[in-house]
Structures are given as C-alpha cells and as structure tokens.
Motif scaffolding. Structure first.
Motif, PDB file in Angstrom:
ATOM      1  N   GLN A 216      30.494  36.148  39.694  1.00 49.37           N
ATOM      2  CA  GLN A 216      30.040  34.825  39.313  1.00 49.37           C
ATOM      3  C   GLN A 216      28.545  34.741  39.599  1.00 49.37           C
ATOM      4  OE1 GLN A 216      32.127  32.580  42.761  1.00 49.37           O
ATOM      5  NE2 GLN A 216      30.320  31.318  42.302  1.00 49.37           N
ATOM      6  N   GLN A 217      27.880  33.770  38.996  1.00 53.38           N
ATOM      7  CA  GLN A 217      26.471  33.561  39.302  1.00 53.38           C
ATOM      8  C   GLN A 217      26.336  33.041  40.737  1.00 53.38           C
ATOM      9  OE1 GLN A 217      25.970  30.792  35.998  1.00 53.38           O
ATOM     10  NE2 GLN A 217      24.608  32.215  34.980  1.00 53.38           N
ATOM     11  N   PHE A 218      25.787  33.771  41.690  1.00 53.81           N
ATOM     12  CA  PHE A 218      25.184  35.085  41.583  1.00 53.81           C
ATOM     13  C   PHE A 218      25.705  35.903  42.755  1.00 53.81           C
ATOM     14  CE2 PHE A 218      22.434  32.173  39.396  1.00 53.81           C
ATOM     15  CZ  PHE A 218      22.217  32.813  38.187  1.00 53.81           C
ATOM     16  N   VAL A 219      27.027  36.017  42.838  1.00 50.63           N
ATOM     17  CA  VAL A 219      27.665  36.741  43.939  1.00 50.63           C
ATOM     18  C   VAL A 219      28.847  37.552  43.400  1.00 50.63           C
ATOM     19  CG1 VAL A 219      27.001  35.043  45.697  1.00 50.63           C
ATOM     20  CG2 VAL A 219      29.192  34.808  44.500  1.00 50.63           C
ATOM     21  N   TRP A 220      29.309  38.473  44.268  1.00 55.12           N
ATOM     22  CA  TRP A 220      30.524  39.245  44.004  1.00 55.12           C
ATOM     23  C   TRP A 220      31.601  38.780  44.981  1.00 55.12           C
ATOM     24  CZ3 TRP A 220      30.128  42.259  39.813  1.00 55.12           C
ATOM     25  CH2 TRP A 220      28.869  42.727  39.433  1.00 55.12           C
ATOM     26  N   ASN A 221      32.719  38.291  44.444  1.00 54.59           N
ATOM     27  CA  ASN A 221      33.855  37.913  45.271  1.00 54.59           C
ATOM     28  C   ASN A 221      34.869  39.053  45.250  1.00 54.59           C
ATOM     29  OD1 ASN A 221      33.042  35.021  45.751  1.00 54.59           O
ATOM     30  ND2 ASN A 221      33.192  34.982  43.521  1.00 54.59           N
ATOM     31  N   ILE A 222      35.177  39.579  46.415  1.00 50.01           N
ATOM     32  CA  ILE A 222      36.021  40.776  46.505  1.00 50.01           C
ATOM     33  C   ILE A 222      37.293  40.430  47.258  1.00 50.01           C
ATOM     34  CG2 ILE A 222      36.140  43.127  47.406  1.00 50.01           C
ATOM     35  CD1 ILE A 222      32.783  42.484  47.043  1.00 50.01           C
ATOM     36  N   ARG A 223      38.442  40.702  46.631  1.00 47.14           N
ATOM     37  CA  ARG A 223      39.733  40.324  47.219  1.00 47.14           C
ATOM     38  C   ARG A 223      40.603  41.553  47.436  1.00 47.14           C
ATOM     39  NH1 ARG A 223      44.795  36.836  44.965  1.00 47.14           N
ATOM     40  NH2 ARG A 223      44.073  37.607  42.941  1.00 47.14           N
ATOM     41  N   TYR A 224      41.234  41.590  48.607  1.00 44.41           N
ATOM     42  CA  TYR A 224      42.178  42.645  48.968  1.00 44.41           C
ATOM     43  C   TYR A 224      43.553  42.024  49.196  1.00 44.41           C
ATOM     44  CZ  TYR A 224      37.957  45.341  50.103  1.00 44.41           C
ATOM     45  OH  TYR A 224      36.742  45.979  50.053  1.00 44.41           O
ATOM     46  N   PRO A 225      44.613  42.704  48.791  1.00 45.11           N
ATOM     47  CA  PRO A 225      45.943  42.210  49.161  1.00 45.11           C
ATOM     48  C   PRO A 225      46.155  42.379  50.660  1.00 45.11           C
ATOM     49  CG  PRO A 225      46.110  44.365  48.141  1.00 45.11           C
ATOM     50  CD  PRO A 225      44.670  43.968  48.033  1.00 45.11           C
TER      51      PRO A 225
ATOM     52  N   SER B 196      35.400  37.921  35.677  1.00 45.52           N
ATOM     53  CA  SER B 196      34.205  37.088  35.755  1.00 45.52           C
ATOM     54  C   SER B 196      34.611  35.622  35.648  1.00 45.52           C
ATOM     55  CB  SER B 196      33.217  37.436  34.646  1.00 45.52           C
ATOM     56  OG  SER B 196      32.132  36.531  34.647  1.00 45.52           O
ATOM     57  N   LYS B 197      33.930  34.768  36.432  1.00 43.83           N
ATOM     58  CA  LYS B 197      34.233  33.336  36.425  1.00 43.83           C
ATOM     59  C   LYS B 197      33.398  32.553  35.423  1.00 43.83           C
ATOM     60  CE  LYS B 197      34.371  31.292  40.446  1.00 43.83           C
ATOM     61  NZ  LYS B 197      34.071  30.962  41.865  1.00 43.83           N
ATOM     62  N   ASP B 198      32.283  33.124  34.961  1.00 44.46           N
ATOM     63  CA  ASP B 198      31.379  32.294  34.157  1.00 44.46           C
ATOM     64  C   ASP B 198      30.811  33.043  32.946  1.00 44.46           C
ATOM     65  OD1 ASP B 198      29.620  33.905  35.750  1.00 44.46           O
ATOM     66  OD2 ASP B 198      29.498  32.307  37.224  1.00 44.46           O
ATOM     67  N   VAL B 199      29.889  33.987  33.187  1.00 44.49           N
ATOM     68  CA  VAL B 199      29.238  34.710  32.088  1.00 44.49           C
ATOM     69  C   VAL B 199      29.512  36.206  32.247  1.00 44.49           C
ATOM     70  CG1 VAL B 199      27.429  32.969  31.871  1.00 44.49           C
ATOM     71  CG2 VAL B 199      27.066  34.934  33.371  1.00 44.49           C
ATOM     72  N   ILE B 200      28.973  36.994  31.335  1.00 45.19           N
ATOM     73  CA  ILE B 200      29.140  38.442  31.436  1.00 45.19           C
ATOM     74  C   ILE B 200      28.258  38.989  32.560  1.00 45.19           C
ATOM     75  CG2 ILE B 200      28.834  40.660  30.268  1.00 45.19           C
ATOM     76  CD1 ILE B 200      29.459  39.306  27.653  1.00 45.19           C
ATOM     77  N   HIS B 201      28.857  39.736  33.449  1.00 43.11           N
ATOM     78  CA  HIS B 201      28.146  40.462  34.494  1.00 43.11           C
ATOM     79  C   HIS B 201      28.435  41.950  34.291  1.00 43.11           C
ATOM     80  CE1 HIS B 201      27.307  36.748  36.791  1.00 43.11           C
ATOM     81  NE2 HIS B 201      28.514  36.378  36.393  1.00 43.11           N
TER      82      HIS B 201
ATOM     83  N   LEU C 214      28.212  55.991  42.616  1.00 49.00           N
ATOM     84  CA  LEU C 214      29.585  56.196  42.159  1.00 49.00           C
ATOM     85  C   LEU C 214      29.650  56.629  40.701  1.00 49.00           C
ATOM     86  CD1 LEU C 214      31.673  53.191  43.611  1.00 49.00           C
ATOM     87  CD2 LEU C 214      31.863  55.612  44.233  1.00 49.00           C
ATOM     88  N   ARG C 215      28.524  56.492  39.989  1.00 52.60           N
ATOM     89  CA  ARG C 215      28.496  56.707  38.544  1.00 52.60           C
ATOM     90  C   ARG C 215      29.487  55.764  37.862  1.00 52.60           C
ATOM     91  NH1 ARG C 215      24.906  59.097  40.788  1.00 52.60           N
ATOM     92  NH2 ARG C 215      24.209  61.242  40.356  1.00 52.60           N
ATOM     93  N   ILE C 216      29.496  54.516  38.331  1.00 45.27           N
ATOM     94  CA  ILE C 216      30.350  53.480  37.760  1.00 45.27           C
ATOM     95  C   ILE C 216      29.465  52.343  37.268  1.00 45.27           C
ATOM     96  CG2 ILE C 216      31.994  51.634  38.308  1.00 45.27           C
ATOM     97  CD1 ILE C 216      33.450  54.159  38.064  1.00 45.27           C
ATOM     98  N   LYS C 217      29.651  51.943  36.016  1.00 41.80           N
ATOM     99  CA  LYS C 217      28.966  50.782  35.452  1.00 41.80           C
ATOM    100  C   LYS C 217      29.909  50.160  34.429  1.00 41.80           C
ATOM    101  CE  LYS C 217      24.695  49.416  33.092  1.00 41.80           C
ATOM    102  NZ  LYS C 217      25.272  48.995  31.774  1.00 41.80           N
ATOM    103  N   GLN C 218      30.402  48.960  34.724  1.00 41.24           N
ATOM    104  CA  GLN C 218      31.401  48.348  33.862  1.00 41.24           C
ATOM    105  C   GLN C 218      31.144  46.845  33.764  1.00 41.24           C
ATOM    106  OE1 GLN C 218      34.127  49.480  31.918  1.00 41.24           O
ATOM    107  NE2 GLN C 218      33.926  47.349  31.292  1.00 41.24           N
ATOM    108  N   ASP C 219      31.126  46.321  32.541  1.00 40.68           N
ATOM    109  CA  ASP C 219      30.941  44.888  32.342  1.00 40.68           C
ATOM    110  C   ASP C 219      32.141  44.108  32.855  1.00 40.68           C
ATOM    111  OD1 ASP C 219      28.523  45.337  31.195  1.00 40.68           O
ATOM    112  OD2 ASP C 219      29.127  44.876  29.144  1.00 40.68           O
TER     113      ASP C 219
ATOM    114  N   GLU D  76      23.665  43.308  34.162  1.00 45.10           N
ATOM    115  CA  GLU D  76      23.634  42.452  32.978  1.00 45.10           C
ATOM    116  C   GLU D  76      22.882  41.174  33.333  1.00 45.10           C
ATOM    117  OE1 GLU D  76      24.308  41.584  29.042  1.00 45.10           O
ATOM    118  OE2 GLU D  76      25.110  43.356  30.046  1.00 45.10           O
ATOM    119  N   LEU D  77      21.863  40.834  32.527  1.00 45.50           N
ATOM    120  CA  LEU D  77      21.094  39.623  32.785  1.00 45.50           C
ATOM    121  C   LEU D  77      22.027  38.420  32.717  1.00 45.50           C
ATOM    122  CD1 LEU D  77      18.337  38.339  33.286  1.00 45.50           C
ATOM    123  CD2 LEU D  77      18.019  38.227  30.801  1.00 45.50           C
ATOM    124  N   CYS D  78      22.230  37.749  33.858  1.00 48.35           N
ATOM    125  CA  CYS D  78      23.274  36.722  33.945  1.00 48.35           C
ATOM    126  C   CYS D  78      22.750  35.352  34.344  1.00 48.35           C
ATOM    127  CB  CYS D  78      24.362  37.175  34.926  1.00 48.35           C
ATOM    128  SG  CYS D  78      23.753  37.537  36.587  1.00 48.35           S
TER     129      CYS D  78
END
Length: 263
Positions: A127-136, A190-195, A202-207, A232-234
């Motif tokens: 979300q603008q402008f943070v990453w929310n990370i959830r674990y079970p 994503s909660k709002d726009v494309i991030h 890690l060689r990981i990049k995913q929208d 991604e410009l968000c």
C-alpha cells in the motif's frame, strides 16, 4: 571530419564493452537458489546483444570513413533487397525466440509451477507507502480478512478476529524475515495502486496488482539483511516505500516470530 566521427563512435563502443566486461556497477551477489540461472540468462543475452552491437558500430564507423568523400566516392542507395531483408529478419527472429525459450524455463519455475510442499507461506500486502507482511500463526493457517476492518493504525490488512484462525496471525510493517534454505511461498497483494516487490539479491521482481493474489516462490541460500524496494512509481512519496528482508537461521527465525506474536 568523417574519420574523427568514426573514432568517437569506436571509442564509445570500446568504453561500453569495457564497462560490461569489467562488470562495473554490476548486480549484487545472488542469494537465492534460482539466482545463478537468472544471471546466466542475463549474461547470455548481453553477450549476444553485445556482439551485434560491436559489429554494427564497427561497420558504421567503417562506412563513415569509406564514404566520407563526395562525388564518385559517395555512397549509393537502393530501395530494397528482399533476400537480405528475409535473411536478417530470420536471423533476428531465431535469436530472440531462442533467448525467450531459454528464459521461459526460469520464469516458469518461479511463477507458473506450484510451490513445493511444506513451503512457508508469507502474505505481502502493498500500500502507499509501506509493505504489510503477514505470517500464519502456530495453526499454520491465514485467518479471514474483511476490507471494512482495515485500519492503518493497528489492523492494516483487515483481520477478522472473530475467526479463530486470525487471532494468531502475525503482521509486521516493512519488516520481513524468512529462514535460510527453506522454500518460501509469497502471496502478493495490493490495497490501492500497482506496486512492485523487488529484492535485487533474490533476483525477484513482481508487480502487486489491486484485486489479484499473485503467487511466487523462492529459496534463499545465504543469510543477511536486504532491502525491499518498490520498483513501480506509486505516488508522491514512492521513494520512501522501502522495507527490509532478514534471512535468518531456522532457530533465529522462530525466535523472531515469537517476539512479534500478538498476545
């Protein structure tokens, strides 16, 4: 003038080759299991394109020198050559299709194949402008979420605490940890726009796209702390959207989870 221009072109070409061959400002060290495959694909692509680049610029310089005179030495032109056009179109198509097929193997492994059994599930909601990370939690299941319960202060993903499975979920902001040498299954939202979730080592990049749950999986093979960037410009403060990934040993990861578990 023609010779000087050709020399400038050749010097720029030589400098570009040196920059790539010398690996100045190169990729950071790969820390994922699939990282070497990604790097090999990049090197193969850069080598093929580099050869074509050098040949094209060298030929351009030669033509500038050869046909710099006027009058009878001036270059002549023709409108078309079906055989030449068919030849270079076929060669280009074969090269690009071959590179695409080789690259598809790595892409499919990351994005199209199911994660291995026993992979640790992590849900990342941008979300603008943070990453929310959830674990079970200890039950190993994600609890129910509801959009009307989202509160950026204390419930950023909208956990429904009437669901027993949600009561032990662990949510962190901009802080992600994973155990080393274990398969990780990431569910990206994503909660709002494309991030865009980007961890270069890690060689990981995913929208991350609103309304979609995008699955990727990987395995980190080296410990350390690494930046999570949004590629991604968000929005106006896009540059401040950064988190941190900690790759820990299994005991350290379990301790990290315990410290962040809610009562």
């Amino acid at each position: 003038m023609g010779v000087a221009l050709a020399l400038v072109i050749w010097l720029i070409t030589l400098g570009t080759v040196i920059l790539f061959v010398g690996r100045f400002w190169w990729f950071p060290e790969a820390i994922s299991e699939h990282g070497p495959s990604i790097d090999r694909q990049f090197l193969l692509t850069l080598t093929i394109i580099g050869i074509a680049f050098v040949l094209a610029q060298t030929t351009l310089g030669i033509f500038i020198v050869r046909y710099r005179q006027r009058g009878e030495e001036r270059a002549s032109y023709w409108h078309d050559s079906p055989r030449l056009e068919a030849l270079w179109t076929t060669v280009t198509a074969v090269v690009f299709l071959s590179l695409a097929v080789l690259g598809q193997r790595v892409w499919a492994k990351l994005h199209l194949n199911a994660p291995p059994p026993g992979a640790l599930q992590v849900e990342i909601t941008a979300q603008q402008f943070v990453w929310n990370i959830r674990y079970p939690g200890p039950d190993g299941k994600f609890g129910r979420t509801r959009t009307e319960l989202i509160n950026d202060v204390d419930n950023p993903v909208g956990l429904d605490f009437t669901d027993p499975a949600a009561q032990d979920d662990i949510v962190t902001v901009n802080q992600m940890a994973i155990p080393v040498n274990r398969d990780i299954h990431v569910i990206l939202r994503s909660k709002d726009v494309i991030h865009s979730f980007w961890v270069p080592p890690l060689r990981i990049k995913q929208d991350a796209v609103p309304g979609l749950a995008i699955n990727i999986h990987f395995k980190a093979v080296k410990t350390g702390q690494f930046e999570i960037a949004c590629a991604e410009l968000c929005g106006l403060t896009h540059h401040r959207m950064r988190g941190f990934l900690s790759v820990l040993s299994e005991p350290d990861f379990e301790a990290w989870l315990q410290q962040r578990a809610s009562p």
